[in-house]
Each structure stands twice: as C-alpha cells, then as structure tokens.
Design an enzyme around this catalytic site. Structure first.
Site, PDB file in Angstrom:
ATOM      1  N   HIS A 103      33.071  45.897  29.490  1.00 48.94           N
ATOM      2  CA  HIS A 103      32.407  44.953  30.387  1.00 48.94           C
ATOM      3  C   HIS A 103      30.895  44.893  30.130  1.00 48.94           C
ATOM      4  CE1 HIS A 103      32.025  42.461  33.909  1.00 48.94           C
ATOM      5  NE2 HIS A 103      31.225  43.311  34.512  1.00 48.94           N
ATOM      6  N   SER A 123      29.212  38.782  34.797  1.00 48.15           N
ATOM      7  CA  SER A 123      29.928  39.550  35.811  1.00 48.15           C
ATOM      8  C   SER A 123      29.770  38.876  37.181  1.00 48.15           C
ATOM      9  CB  SER A 123      29.398  40.983  35.813  1.00 48.15           C
ATOM     10  OG  SER A 123      30.198  41.815  36.586  1.00 48.15           O
ATOM     11  N   ASP A 170      36.764  44.121  27.417  1.00 52.80           N
ATOM     12  CA  ASP A 170      36.415  44.147  28.839  1.00 52.80           C
ATOM     13  C   ASP A 170      37.710  44.207  29.654  1.00 52.80           C
ATOM     14  OD1 ASP A 170      35.558  43.729  31.418  1.00 52.80           O
ATOM     15  OD2 ASP A 170      34.354  41.946  30.963  1.00 52.80           O
TER      16      ASP A 170
END
Lengths: 196, 379
Positions: free
Chosen positions: B352, B154, B319
């Site tokens: 995610h 991320s 995601d």
C-alpha cells in the site's frame, strides 16, 4: 506506428460518428486518437505494457492497464459498438476466449493480424527459415507471438465458432489485395459479428 | 528539461471559518480553522489549482520544508515541485490538514469555544464528505471555482472521488490512487483492532487523556504497528527484514529480537510521540464509514453517475489493503457511466505504501496525466 495507418484507415471506415470503441492492445493510442479526431468516438484502450500506458495517456486517450489473457470480465455485455484488436491476436494464448469476449462486450469485432501464409513467408520457409518481414519483424527466439496462423485458418476458426465474417480485407504492404488473399496478403483485416 | 527541484521553504497558513459546518453525523462545528500550504502560483483565471488530499497520518505539509526545520520535508515532496509530476511551474498546489486532524486544523486537541477546554473525545465524528465540504469552503476563500485536479492516495483518493460526487462541476480531473470505493470487512477489522488498542489503554480516560496529563501511548503504538503491517507487503517485509535476528541468534526473550519486531516497535513509538489518539480514532471511523454507494443500495455505478470529471485511477500490484480489484470497481463504475477514465496498475513490491514512493513508472504515469491537463499559462 505510421506504417500501419492503412489498417487504421480501413478500420475508421467501419466506425460511425460518436460510437463507442474498445481497442485491445492499443499501443500508444494512435488508432483511438485517430478515431477520436476523425469520428468523435468515445474510445477506451487496453494495454498491458507500462510504456504504452504512459504513451496512451500522453496521447490524451483513455487507457486501461489490463492483461488480456485474463479476459474482459469487467466489461458489460454489448457495451461497445466496436471492439478492435490490431496486430495482437497472434500474441494471445486464449484465441477463442478473447474472440468470444470481444463479441460479448461489443456488437462488432475488428481484428487484424499477420498472415503466415503470405507468399514471402512461404518462400522463407521453403528456403529453410522462419519468416521475418515488415509484419513479422521478430526472430523466432524473441517473438512475442504465440499463435501462428493464416487467413484461411482464421476463416475456418470463425466458421467453427459461429462467428460471422462481415467484411475481410487483405493487404500487401499497405495495398489492398483483390485476389487470393491467403497467398498475396501479408495482413488480414476482419470485421466480425454474431448471427442474430 | 530541468532537474526536478524542491519547492523550497514553505509556510503554512490558517483560515478561520465562522459559518457553522453541519456534519454528516448530525454534529456541528460552530467555527473552525483549516491549516494549509500552497505551492506555485494561482494563474489569472484561477484555473490551475490542484488539491492534494492526505491519508490517515498525513497533513497539509505536502512539499518543501520549513525554514526552522529543514529536515521536515513534505510527505509527497517527490511528487510536487518544479519539474516533478505535479509541476508547480504549471499548477498551484494546495495541501490542507483535514478537520479532526492534529496538525493545526480544528480537531480534538483544539479548544472547544463552548467549554474553554480541548474537545478531546467530544469532537464530533467527521466523514470524508465533511472534509470535502470544508475543503470546498477553503476553495471559495481562495477564489477557486474549479480545481484542475483533485489528487489523493488511500484515504486521500477517497476524498478525490468524493469531490467528484459532491461538487461535480468543481473538479476537472480526479486522480484516485491506491484507494477503494469502500472498505472491506477485513479493512474495518484491522481498523477496529487499532481502535481497541487505543480505547482499552488505561491512559485513554474515555478520550480526556489531556485533562489527566497523559497520552494513551501504548494504544497508539499498537494501532500504528498493526496499521504498518497492512501498509507493507509480505514480499517487502521479507526483503527488508526477513527473519533477521538482532543478536544474530535466538536468545529466547520477549525483547525485540527479530528485525521486524524492532522496526514495528520503532514505528509505533515514533508515531505515539506526535499523533493524537482521538484523531486516529476519528480518522479510522471516517475510513470505515466511507461508502458513496450506500445510499444507492450498494450500486456503485449509480452512485458515480453524478461525476463529471476525467479520472486517473492507479493501483499497486502488492497492495493488499486496497488491492487492484478495488480500483477495478471504481474503473468499471466510471466506464458504465461513459466517463473518461485511465487506469494504471503499477508493478510494485512495496504494498500500500507504494503510492508514497518515487517509482519511475508510477511517476511517469502521473506526469503523463498531469502534463495533458490544459491550463492557461501564467501572465
């Protein structure tokens, strides 16, 4: 994969030192490993199967997990010197689409595939059964193959789509076939291009 | 093969820096501290160091646990340890709390030497590039000229990417996981909702809530709730909560009735109890501002032409915060530059958050990649 080395050898002969190679359906990356070691190529493999992605990474090659049925949209025109597809064409639905894409992103395409018109395969059909052989190892109910074609069919497809056959080699269990490849060869290996 | 193990008891360390750091925003930190942890041993030629960069709410506590808090296990403990994909028998792994954070590195809750009170809202804007610059100074102190790898998921993946652009010769490998080359308008929109929740909380007091003896807890809760929605997937939420009702029937109330409501409220409340609101604001802005292609007229391949590292890029099928297509952009830009890159798209239902989970295929890919990195053995 070692039984397919004869196909690697022939492919390597068509590839120059330091050229850029895309291998579609690269498996565990053996071909690209071979080409990196013997030709110093900049190679990228494409694989959909996670186990093969891992194996390719372990093999030290660049591998991109992409579903070939979705095409090669992310690749730039003419980026690669060679785009190789070894024993995968028969497992892809969009045959013409992938051949077109290979010749868009590469200057040259190399494909190998099992020849369904090989005499032993014909014999199997005559005996009433779908062929099962070294190059067609699956049963009809579990085969990943979705396109069933012959060397003659493939030549016809190329002609219909303006694809130039620059070289063609037939193999019978690893040995080069000199005559009647559509009858005597279990595997066809083609080097393809476009007219300029 | 030995069973994967924990790195065991770990102790954070603090490094003080007295050389001023000029920030991308034009701001400046005269001096600052970075808190960090290390796992494994640095080898003799200092070639086995791996930097793990953290995401929005992460910290330097990547692996192991504390002697006085054995339940406080590092956020990426499933990845880092003896026999784990980032094997600490081979690598010297470093976790750093980013500047502006609230886990010990200099941030809004720290004392501003110029005023003698906490920075609060006066803490300067920090960017991904600033974090990387400060991490590089820590590497200098530790005597690490080049990292064997910089790894992150991320926002951490963005730092890994930025490392390869800011210090091309100091990163041999970059693992960019569940990341994007920049945020989409939708990503920024979610961040803005989260920020507005904090900024409009009456307890925010223009950022000086500490002086007022309060925290903008409602704002933080809402920010975390909206964030959490974007970390999960529709499938994961359906599977985990569905439309389950806490009382087994509809009671026609604004109490937490559906299980998902209860879950989000719980996550929000928990987060508001330990995370600093100003850090949240700063960090979401750092996410929004990250865009290495901006100076190149949006041309990502041009921006990435500086990179010299080998890359592993990983995305997750469900995601929707940073979907696989965003990773494709990075891969294509690297390919354009003829960089060595492998890309794995992991089939995962968890959205995610998948990058934090112990998925066999995902960790198998990471193991395969980290195993092939050559470092000289310990002497």
């Amino acid at each position: 994969m070692s039984k397919l080395r004869y196909d690697f050898q022939a492919i390597a002969e068509w590839i120059g030192e330091g050229e850029t190679v895309l291998d579609l359906g690269c498996g565990d990356g053996s071909l690209l490993r071979h080409l990196a070691d013997t030709r110093g190529v900049l190679g990228y493999g494409v694989e959909a199967d996670p186990e093969n992605v891992k194996a390719s990474i372990r093999n030290g090659i660049n591998v991109l997990q992409i579903d070939l049925e979705r095409g090669l949209a992310g690749f730039e025109d003419g980026f690669f010197d060679h785009v190789v597809m070894s024993f995968s064409l028969q497992a892809i639905h969009n045959t013409i689409g992938i051949l077109t894409e290979m010749l868009r992103v590469g200057h040259e395409a190399v494909v190998s595939f099992p020849n369904f018109a090989y005499w032993r395969h014909r014999q199997a059909i005559l005996n009433g059964h779908m062929p099962v052989s070294e190059n067609l190892p699956h049963q009809w109910y579990n085969t990943p193959n979705v396109r069933f074609f012959t060397i003659a069919d493939f030549e016809h497809l190329c002609e219909m789509n303006g694809i130039v056959i620059r070289d063609a080699i037939g193999f019978d269990e690893g040995v080069r076939v000199r005559e009647e490849p559509n009858f005597l060869a279990s595997v066809g290996l083609f080097r393809l291009g476009r007219e300029h | 093969m030995t069973q994967p193990q924990s790195v065991g008891v770990v102790t954070p360390r603090t490094q003080r820096f007295t050389e001023p750091l000029l920030l991308k925003s034009g701001g400046r930190l005269e001096e600052y501290e970075l808190v960090f942890e290390t796992y494994g041993e640095l080898n003799a030629d200092r070639s086995n160091a791996v930097l793990v960069c953290h995401a929005l709410s992460g910290s330097h506590h990547v692996a192991g646990y504390y002697a006085d808090a054995p339940d406080n296990v590092g956020w990426w403990d499933n990845l880092v340890g003896p026999g784990k994909p980032l094997d600490t028998r081979k690598f010297f792994v470093i976790g750093v709390n980013n500047l502006g954070g609230c886990y010990g590195s200099t941030g809004p809750t720290s004392i501003d030497p110029a005023t003698g009170t906490s920075y609060g809202a006066n803490f300067p804007f920090v960017t991904v590039e600033d974090w990387v610059a400060s991490q590089a100074r820590l590497a200098d102190v530790l005597g690490i000229q080049q990292f064997a790898a910089v790894v992150g998921g991320s926002l951490g993946g963005m730092q890994a990417l930025s490392w390869t652009l800011q210090y091309p010769n100091r990163v041999a490998n970059a693992a960019v996981i569940a990341a994007a080359p920049k945020l989409s308008a939708e990503n920024i929109a979610f961040n803005e909702v989260a920020r507005q929740a904090i900024l409009t909380d009456p307890d925010y007091h223009d950022g000086d809530y500490t002086a007022h003896g309060v925290v903008p807890e409602r704002g933080l809760r809402l920010a975390r709730m909206v964030g959490h929605i974007t970390y999960l997937s529709d499938d994961a939420m359906a599977e985990k909560f569905g439309r389950s009702l806490r009382h087994g029937k509809q009671v026609f109330s604004y109490e937490a009735e559906f299980e998902i409501e209860s879950y989000l409220r719980y996550q929000g409340k928990k987060f508001a109890g330990y995370f600093d609101a100003n850090t949240y604001l700063l960090t979401t802005k750092a996410l929004d501002y990250f865009d290495p292609a901006f100076e190149y007229g949006g041309n990502l391949p041009a921006a990435l032409s500086r990179a010299q590292a080998d890359f592993l890029v990983v995305s997750f099928s469900t995601d929707w915060r940073f979907p696989p297509e965003r990773s494709h952009e990075i891969v294509q830009a690297l390919l354009h530059n003829r960089r060595s890159v492998s890309y794995a798209e992991i089939d995962s239902a968890a959205g995610h958050d998948s990058f934090l989970l112990n998925d066999a295929i995902y960790h198998g890919v990471l193991s395969a990649y980290f195993d092939r990195i050559k470092v000289t053995a310990h002497v």
